[in-house]
Design an enzyme around this catalytic site. Structure first.
Site, PDB file in Angstrom:
ATOM      1  N   GLU A  18       9.340  23.824   2.541  1.00 23.47           N
ATOM      2  CA  GLU A  18       9.525  24.816   2.319  1.00 23.47           C
ATOM      3  C   GLU A  18       7.791  25.320   1.990  1.00 23.47           C
ATOM      4  OE1 GLU A  18      11.653  27.190   1.471  1.00 23.47           O
ATOM      5  OE2 GLU A  18      12.701  26.111   2.425  1.00 23.47           O
ATOM      6  N   HIS A  20       5.565  24.132   4.233  1.00 22.18           N
ATOM      7  CA  HIS A  20       4.783  25.087   5.914  1.00 22.18           C
ATOM      8  C   HIS A  20       6.479  26.684   6.034  1.00 22.18           C
ATOM      9  CE1 HIS A  20       5.726  20.008   6.692  1.00 22.18           C
ATOM     10  NE2 HIS A  20       4.023  20.684   6.919  1.00 22.18           N
ATOM     11  N   ASP A 133      -3.794  20.699   1.500  1.00 20.03           N
ATOM     12  CA  ASP A 133      -4.441  19.349   1.560  1.00 20.03           C
ATOM     13  C   ASP A 133      -6.020  19.993   1.704  1.00 20.03           C
ATOM     14  OD1 ASP A 133      -2.610  17.348   3.155  1.00 20.03           O
ATOM     15  OD2 ASP A 133      -2.270  19.169   3.056  1.00 20.03           O
ATOM     16  N   ARG A 170       6.227  13.695   3.127  1.00 17.96           N
ATOM     17  CA  ARG A 170       6.662  11.939   3.102  1.00 17.96           C
ATOM     18  C   ARG A 170       7.079  11.785   1.336  1.00 17.96           C
ATOM     19  NH1 ARG A 170       1.205  12.652   5.654  1.00 17.96           N
ATOM     20  NH2 ARG A 170       0.718  10.838   6.871  1.00 17.96           N
TER      21      ARG A 170
END
Ligand code: AMP
Length: 272
Positions: A18, A20, A133, A170
């Site tokens: 979600e 992305h 990030d 991940r």
């Protein structure tokens, strides 16, 4: 092509979730033609890291892209990106020097190199990255500016699970018990934000509040927790304006990172 059509670009390593999807939707609204790249970039993985086991559910990823109206799903091979004789690497020594850069020494050189190459291939007018990030998005902004890449960088908010865990490709590595523990990282960042919102400015006091939350969960170990200037990523001894609270922890073999941006009480009041 470049003058007429406004190309939007979302670079990913696939295993789309979600987070992305939110980037893709935000991009779709801002461009004429939307390119999503799916490339598990070997140059940004350390030798002991999860390059081989990184999830690659390519048909699901393609289906998500199709559903979201992506025009081009770009899936280069490693050989196409790094043919024999390839040698140019892009480094940003200041931004890459701490936090993720310290724990993962070659990671950001790999990221900067692949992003530069992908921008050169796709030639986007706008590219979207996730705040999840945070250090990576700071690096990409700097890179685009320093090298006059002519691309507008947009950073979108982190998409989270119901318990606050930042979505990540991940997260599937987590066992059911570790999945529950994983929410501790976000709780720790929230605890730090709460201390700042209450008016505490001392960076170390804020950091201690974050550390305390993680220490309550013995299965979770700290890589780093930091209270930083959002632009330089230098640690703040005093939080007087905005701060980014950065965190990286390990749960078993899985490493999680997250961050939140927070405004100091005083700075908020002056804008009200
Ligand atoms: P990755 O596939 O993990 O390399 O991520 C591709 C892009 O998606 C990067 O810009 C990430 O910051 C972004 N991204 C990853 N997870 C999230 C999330 N939970 N929320 C928003 N963006 C994300």
């Amino acid at each position: 092509m470049r003058e007429g059509v406004r190309i939007g670009f979302v670079p990913t390593m696939g295993a789309l979730h979600e987070g992305h999807r939110a980037l893709i939707r935000a991009a779709r609204l801002r461009c004429d033609a939307l390119v999503v790249s799916i490339f598990v970039n070997p140059k940004q993985f350390g030798p002991q890291e999860d390059l081989v086991k990184y999830p690659r559910p390519i048909s699901q990823d393609r289906a998500l892209c199709r559903k979201e109206g992506v025009d081009v799903c770009f899936e280069p091979t490693v050989e196409a990106m790094y043919p024999s004789g390839f040698q140019t690497m892009v480094t940003l020594p200041m931004i890459a020097r701490r936090w993720e850069g310290e724990v993962r020494p070659h990671h950001f050189t790999g990221v900067a190199t692949v992003v530069t190459k992908l921008f050169g291939i796709v030639r986007p007018r706008i590219a979207l990255f996730g705040q999840k990030d945070f250090q990576q998005s700071a690096l990409v902004r700097q890179l685009a500016k320093d090298l006059n890449l002519g691309v507008e960088i947009v950073v979108c908010p982190t998409v989270r699970e119901a318990d606050g865990l930042a979505m990540s490709s991940r997260n599937i590595y987590l066992s059911p018990d570790d999945r529950i523990r994983a929410a501790t990282l976000y709780k720790s960042l929230q605890a730090g934000a709460e201390v700042i919102r209450r008016g505490v400015t001392d960076g170390e006091t804020v950091r201690s509040a974050m550390v305390r939350v993680i220490k309550n969960e013995p299965a979770v170990t700290i890589d780093y927790l930091a209270v930083c200037d959002p632009t330089t990523l230098d640690p703040l001894s005093s939080v007087t304006r905005q701060a980014v609270l950065l965190g990286a922890v390990r749960i078993g073999a899985t490493r999680l990172i997250d961050n939140i941006l927070v405004s100091a009480k005083q700075a908020r009041r002056s804008f009200e």
